[in-house]
Motif scaffolding. Structure first.
Motif, short mmCIF file in Angstrom:
data_model
loop_
_atom_site.label_atom_id
_atom_site.label_comp_id
_atom_site.label_asym_id
_atom_site.label_seq_id
_atom_site.Cartn_x
_atom_site.Cartn_y
_atom_site.Cartn_z
N SER A 171 0.83 -1.21 0.00
CA SER A 171 0.00 0.00 0.00
C SER A 171 0.86 1.26 0.00
CB SER A 171 -0.93 0.00 1.21
OG SER A 171 -1.82 -1.08 1.16
N ILE A 172 1.93 1.26 0.81
CA ILE A 172 2.81 2.44 0.87
C ILE A 172 3.51 2.65 -0.47
CG2 ILE A 172 4.91 3.34 1.94
CD1 ILE A 172 3.97 1.93 4.54
N LEU A 173 4.00 1.57 -1.07
CA LEU A 173 4.65 1.68 -2.38
C LEU A 173 3.69 2.19 -3.45
CD1 LEU A 173 6.90 -1.53 -2.58
CD2 LEU A 173 7.66 0.85 -2.57
N GLY A 174 2.48 1.65 -3.45
CA GLY A 174 1.47 2.10 -4.41
C GLY A 174 1.15 3.57 -4.24
N GLY A 175 1.01 4.02 -2.98
CA GLY A 175 0.74 5.43 -2.72
C GLY A 175 1.87 6.33 -3.18
N LEU A 176 3.11 5.92 -2.94
CA LEU A 176 4.26 6.72 -3.37
C LEU A 176 4.34 6.81 -4.90
CD1 LEU A 176 7.00 5.49 -0.87
CD2 LEU A 176 5.98 7.77 -0.97
N ILE A 177 4.09 5.69 -5.57
CA ILE A 177 4.11 5.69 -7.04
C ILE A 177 3.02 6.61 -7.59
CG2 ILE A 177 3.72 4.26 -9.09
CD1 ILE A 177 5.02 1.94 -7.49
N GLY A 178 1.81 6.52 -7.01
CA GLY A 178 0.71 7.38 -7.47
C GLY A 178 1.00 8.84 -7.25
N TYR A 179 1.59 9.17 -6.11
CA TYR A 179 1.91 10.57 -5.83
C TYR A 179 2.99 11.08 -6.77
CZ TYR A 179 3.03 14.74 -3.12
OH TYR A 179 3.24 16.03 -2.73
N GLN A 180 4.04 10.28 -7.00
CA GLN A 180 5.12 10.69 -7.90
C GLN A 180 4.63 10.84 -9.34
OE1 GLN A 180 8.22 11.68 -7.15
NE2 GLN A 180 7.64 11.44 -4.99
N MET A 181 3.74 9.94 -9.77
CA MET A 181 3.18 10.05 -11.12
C MET A 181 2.34 11.32 -11.27
SD MET A 181 2.12 6.12 -12.01
CE MET A 181 1.24 6.58 -13.48
N SER A 182 1.65 11.72 -10.20
CA SER A 182 0.86 12.95 -10.25
C SER A 182 1.75 14.17 -10.32
CB SER A 182 -0.04 13.03 -9.02
OG SER A 182 -0.88 11.91 -8.95
N LEU A 183 2.90 14.13 -9.62
CA LEU A 183 3.84 15.25 -9.68
C LEU A 183 4.42 15.41 -11.08
CD1 LEU A 183 5.82 14.82 -6.33
CD2 LEU A 183 4.18 16.61 -6.89
N MET A 184 4.65 14.27 -11.76
CA MET A 184 5.20 14.29 -13.12
C MET A 184 4.05 14.26 -14.13
SD MET A 184 8.42 11.70 -12.74
CE MET A 184 7.40 10.28 -12.39
N HIS A 185 3.10 15.16 -13.97
CA HIS A 185 1.88 15.12 -14.79
C HIS A 185 2.18 15.23 -16.29
CE1 HIS A 185 -2.11 15.84 -16.28
NE2 HIS A 185 -1.78 17.05 -16.69
N TYR A 186 3.02 16.18 -16.66
CA TYR A 186 3.25 16.41 -18.09
C TYR A 186 4.05 15.27 -18.71
CZ TYR A 186 1.49 21.04 -17.09
OH TYR A 186 0.70 22.07 -16.69
N SER A 187 5.04 14.75 -17.97
CA SER A 187 5.82 13.64 -18.52
C SER A 187 4.96 12.39 -18.66
CB SER A 187 7.02 13.35 -17.63
OG SER A 187 6.60 13.03 -16.31
N THR A 188 4.05 12.14 -17.69
CA THR A 188 3.17 10.98 -17.82
C THR A 188 2.17 11.18 -18.95
OG1 THR A 188 1.80 11.94 -16.07
CG2 THR A 188 3.35 10.22 -15.42
N SER A 189 1.74 12.43 -19.19
CA SER A 189 0.84 12.69 -20.32
C SER A 189 1.55 12.41 -21.64
CB SER A 189 0.36 14.13 -20.29
OG SER A 189 -0.36 14.39 -19.11
N LEU A 190 2.83 12.85 -21.74
CA LEU A 190 3.59 12.57 -22.96
C LEU A 190 3.82 11.07 -23.13
CD1 LEU A 190 6.25 15.43 -22.73
CD2 LEU A 190 4.36 15.26 -24.36
N LEU A 191 4.04 10.37 -22.00
CA LEU A 191 4.21 8.92 -22.07
C LEU A 191 2.93 8.25 -22.55
CD1 LEU A 191 6.21 6.60 -21.36
CD2 LEU A 191 5.11 6.48 -19.12
N SER A 192 1.78 8.77 -22.10
CA SER A 192 0.49 8.23 -22.55
C SER A 192 0.31 8.44 -24.06
CB SER A 192 -0.66 8.89 -21.79
OG SER A 192 -0.57 8.59 -20.43
N PHE A 193 0.76 9.60 -24.55
CA PHE A 193 0.65 9.85 -25.99
C PHE A 193 1.59 8.95 -26.79
CE2 PHE A 193 -1.29 14.03 -24.92
CZ PHE A 193 -2.43 13.87 -25.69
N SER A 194 2.78 8.68 -26.24
CA SER A 194 3.73 7.81 -26.96
C SER A 194 3.28 6.35 -26.92
CB SER A 194 5.13 7.95 -26.37
OG SER A 194 5.13 7.53 -25.02
N MET A 195 2.49 5.98 -25.91
CA MET A 195 1.97 4.61 -25.81
C MET A 195 0.44 4.68 -25.88
SD MET A 195 4.41 3.49 -22.65
CE MET A 195 3.81 1.82 -22.55
N ILE A 196 -0.05 5.23 -26.98
CA ILE A 196 -1.46 5.59 -27.08
C ILE A 196 -2.38 4.37 -27.01
CG2 ILE A 196 -1.43 5.63 -29.62
CD1 ILE A 196 -3.40 8.06 -27.38
N PHE A 197 -1.96 3.26 -27.66
CA PHE A 197 -2.84 2.09 -27.68
C PHE A 197 -2.99 1.48 -26.30
CE2 PHE A 197 -3.64 -2.47 -28.05
CZ PHE A 197 -4.82 -2.45 -28.79
#
Length: 576
Positions: free
Chosen positions: A466-492
Motif C-alpha cells: 500500500s505504501i509503495l502504491g501510494g508513493l508511485i501514485g503521488y510521484q506520477m501525479s507530480l510528473m503530470h506532463y511527462s506521464t501525459s507525454l508517455l500516454s501519448f507515446s503509448m497511445i494504444f
C-alpha cells in the motif's frame, strides 16, 4: 422549503429508527446464534397456500441495519444536494422504493420473493440513472438495465430448475445441491446472475456508466444496495462454491475485475468514475475471497466497505455541488483551503479505502490479505490480490493530489465553502462509523480470534504494498506532463487500459447495438418483407383485386350476363 424539509426529515427519522432496531437485533442474534423463520400466509384458497417467508438471522439483520442507516444519511444529505429540484418528493419516493427492494432481497430465503427485490432493484436503478433527463443518462440507463436483464434471465432459469426440489426455499436444499446435476446448474446460473448484478468481468461497463445518476443515489448504490446484491446472494450460496470448479472460475473473474479496475482508475479524470472503479475493485476482492471459502470475511469487508464508500461519494457530491457540477479532477486543486471539513472527511474515507491502520478498511483488507498468504494460492491470484492493493493506494493518492493539493484550477470568482449543513451533518455521522466501525464489527463478528502465524515480512507485506502504491501514485501525479507525454507515446496501451479493456465498446456495440441492428434488419426484410408479401399483405392484396373485379361484374350485371350468354353460345357452336 418547509414541505421539502419535512419529506426528507420524516424519511430520515423513519429509516434511522428502523436501522437502529435492526442493528441491535442483529448483534443480539449474533451473540446468541439465533435464527428465525417468519411465515406469513398471504392467500389460502382451497388446497393452495401462498406463504411469504422471511429469514431473520444475524447476517440479514446486520446488513439490513447498515443499508437503512446509510440510506437515512443519504436522504438527509439530499435535502441540500437536491435543493434545486422541484420534484424532490419523487426522488425521495424512488430512493425509498429502492431501499425496500433491497430489504426484500436481504430477508428472503425464497427464490420468488428474492426475484421481486432483484427485479425491483433493476427497475428502480434504471429510473434513478435516467433521473437527469438527457441523452447520456438515457444511454447509461439502457446499458444498466440491459446488462442486469441478462442476470434476471439466469435467475428465472434457476427458479425453473428449483422446481426439481419441490420448493423455492433454497436454504433447505443447499446441502443436497452439492451432490446432483440440478444443483450444479442452479449454482452456475446464480453465479452468472451475481456477476451481472455485481458488475464482474465481462459485465463491468455498466457500473461507471451508472454514474449518470444523482450523487446521493451513487452513494447508496455503490456502498450497500445494488452492486452488493450479487455478493450477498453468493454469500448465501457459498456452500456451492467451496472446492469446486465454479469457485475457481469466480476466483479468476474476481481477480481480473480487481486488476482491470485498479489499472483503469489510474487513467481516469472523472471524479465519480474513479470512485466507481474503486467500488468495482472492492467487489472483485469480495467475490474472490468468497470463492476461496471465506464467506464471513467477504461479508465483513462488504460492511466496512459500505461505510467509507458512502462517505467518499458524499464528499465527492459536496465538491461537485460547489463547483457547479464540474467532475473533472484537473479543474480542481487546493480544495482543502475552501473545504476544511469536507476535505477531512474525504481524506479519512480515502485512507480507509487504502487500508490505513485502525480505520474501517484496515481490519477487513488486512485480514483478507493475510488469509490469502496463508492459503494455497497460485501465483496469478497472488499477483492479482497484491498488485490490485497497490493500485488502490496508487489511484487514491493520485486523486488526493489532484483534488486537495496544488493550486485551484477552476473559476477565479467563486463562492465555495462548507455551508451545506445538511450534507455536512450526514457526512459526520458516516465519518464516525468509517473510523470505528471496522474495529467494532471485528469484535462482534469474530468473537474467537483466528491465529494467523506469518513471518514478519509477510505480516508487513500488505502495508508495504500500500505504501509503495501510494508513493508511485503521488510521484506520477507530480510528473503530470511527462506521464501525459508517455500516454501519448503509448497511445494504444493507454487507451486499452483506460477504457476498461475496451469493455464499454464490446458491451454497447458488440452485445447490444449490432444484435439490435441485426434484429432490425431481419424485421424489415423478413417479418415486414417476404413474410408480408407472401403472407397476410399478399393475400389481402390478391383478395382486394379479386373483389374489385367481381364487384365490377355485379354492378354491370345485364351487360355481363348478355356477354356471358353470347360467349356460351359461341362456345357451344364451336363444339358442335
Amino acid at each position: 422549503m418547509n414541505w421539502r424539509f419535512s419529506i426528507c426529515f420524516i424519511s430520515f427519522i423513519f429509516l434511522f429508527i428502523f436501522s437502529m432496531i435492526s442493528l441491535f437485533l442483529g448483534f443480539y442474534f449474533c451473540l446468541y446464534e439465533i435464527k428465525m423463520f417468519v411465515e406469513w400466509e398471504v392467500v389460502a384458497l382451497n388446497s393452495m397456500n401462498i406463504v411469504m417467508t422471511l429469514l431473520l438471522d444475524w447476517m440479514s439483520l446486520i446488513f439490513m441495519g447498515f443499508v437503512l442507516f446509510i440510506s437515512s444519511m443519504v436522504i438527509y444529505y439530499s435535502h441540500n444536494y437536491m435543493e434545486g429540484d422541484p420534484y424532490i418528493s419523487r426522488f425521495i419516493l424512488l430512493v425509498l422504493m429502492f431501499v425496500f427492494s433491497m430489504m426484500l432481497l436481504i430477508i428472503s430465503p425464497n427464490m420468488i420473493s428474492i426475484l421481486l427485490g432483484w427485479d425491483g432493484l433493476g427497475l428502480i436503478s434504471y429510473l434513478l440513472v435516467i433521473y437527469y433527463q438527457n441523452f447520456k443518462s438515457y444511454s447509461a440507463g439502457m446499458l444498466t438495465v440491459l446488462s442486469n436483464r441478462l442476470g434476471d434471465v439466469a435467475f428465472l432459469l434457476a427458479i425453473a430448475w428449483m422446481l426439481n426440489y419441490g420448493s423455492w426455499n433454497y436454504v433447505f436444499y443447499l446441502n443436497y445441491m452439492i451432490t446432483d446435476i440440478e444443483g450444479l446448474i442452479i449454482s452456475l446460473l446464480m453465479v452468472f446472475a451475481a456477476m451481472t448484478k455485481s458488475a464482474q468481468i465481462p459485465f463491468s461497463s455498466w457500473l461507471p456508466a451508472a454514474m449518470a445518476a444523482p450523487t446521493p443515489v451513487s452513494s447508496l448504490v455503490h456502498s450497500s444496495t445494488l452492486v452488493t446484491a450479487g455478493v450477498y446472494l453468493m454469500i448465501r450460496f457459498n456452500i456451492l462454491l467451496i472446492g469446486t470448479d465454479i469457485g475457481s472460475y469466480l476466483l479468476l473473474v474476481g481477480g481480473m475485475t480487481m486488476f482491470m479496475s485498479g489499472l483503469g482508475a489510474n487513467y481516469e479524470f472523472d471524479l465519480k468514475k474513479i470512485i466507481a472503479l474503486s467500488t468495482l475493485s472492492q467487489l472483485g476482492l469480495m467475490m474472490s475471497i468468497l470463492s476461496m471459502g471465506y464467506p464471513e470475511l467477504a461479508f465483513f469487508h462488504l460492511l466496512t466497505h459500505a461505510f467509507f464508500k458512502a462517505l467518499l461519494f458524499m464528499c465527492a457530491g459536496v465538491i461537485i455541488h460547489n463547483l457547479g457540477d464540474c467532475q473533472d479532477i484537473r479543474f480542481m486543486g487546493g480544495l482543502m483551503i475552501f473545504f476544511p471539513l469536507t476535505s477531512s472527511c474525504f481524506m479519512i474515507s480515502n485512507m480507509a479505502l487504502c487500508g490505513f491502520p485502525f480505520l474501517a478498511g484496515f481490519y477487513s483488507k488486512d485480514l483478507i490479505l493475510e488469509m490469502c498468504l496463508m492459503s494455497n494460492l497460485n501465483v496469478i491470484s497472488f499477483v492479482f490480490y497484491f498488485f490490485s492493493t497497490g493500485m488502490t493506494a496508487c489511484y487514491t493518492f493520485r486523486l488526493i493530489y489532484y483534488v486537495m493539493c496544488g493550486s485551484f484550477n477552476y473559476k477565479s470568482c467563486n463562492s465555495i465553502s462548507d455551508e451545506g449543513w445538511f450534507m455536512l451533518k450526514g457526512m459526520i455521522f458516516m465519518v464516525i462509523v468509517a473510523v470505528t466501525g471496522g474495529s467494532f464489527l471485528s469484535w462482534v463478528l469474530f468473537r474467537i480470534p483466528s491465529m494467523i502465524c506469518l513471518p514478519v515480512l509477510f505480516k508487513m507485506f500488505a502495508l508495504i504494498v500500500s505504501i509503495l502504491g501510494g508513493l508511485i501514485g503521488y510521484q506520477m501525479s507530480l510528473m503530470h506532463y511527462s506521464t501525459s507525454l508517455l500516454s501519448f507515446s503509448m497511445i494504444f496501451s493507454s487507451f486499452f487500459l483506460g477504457s476498461m479493456w475496451f469493455m464499454p465498446y464490446v458491451s454497447t456495440q458488440g452485445t447490444y447495438i449490432y444484435p439490435l441492428k441485426l434484429g432490425d434488419y431481419f424485421l424489415s426484410s423478413f417479418d415486414r418483407g417476404w413474410c408480408e408479401y407472401f403472407g397476410a399483405q399478399g393475400i389481402y392484396s390478391m383478395f382486394s383485386t379479386l373483389t374489385i373485379f367481381i364487384q365490377s361484374y355485379q354492378n354491370n350485371f345485364l351487360k355481363t350476363y348478355l356477354m356471358l350468354f353470347f360467349a356460351w353460345l359461341v362456345f357451344l357452336i364451336m363444339i358442335y
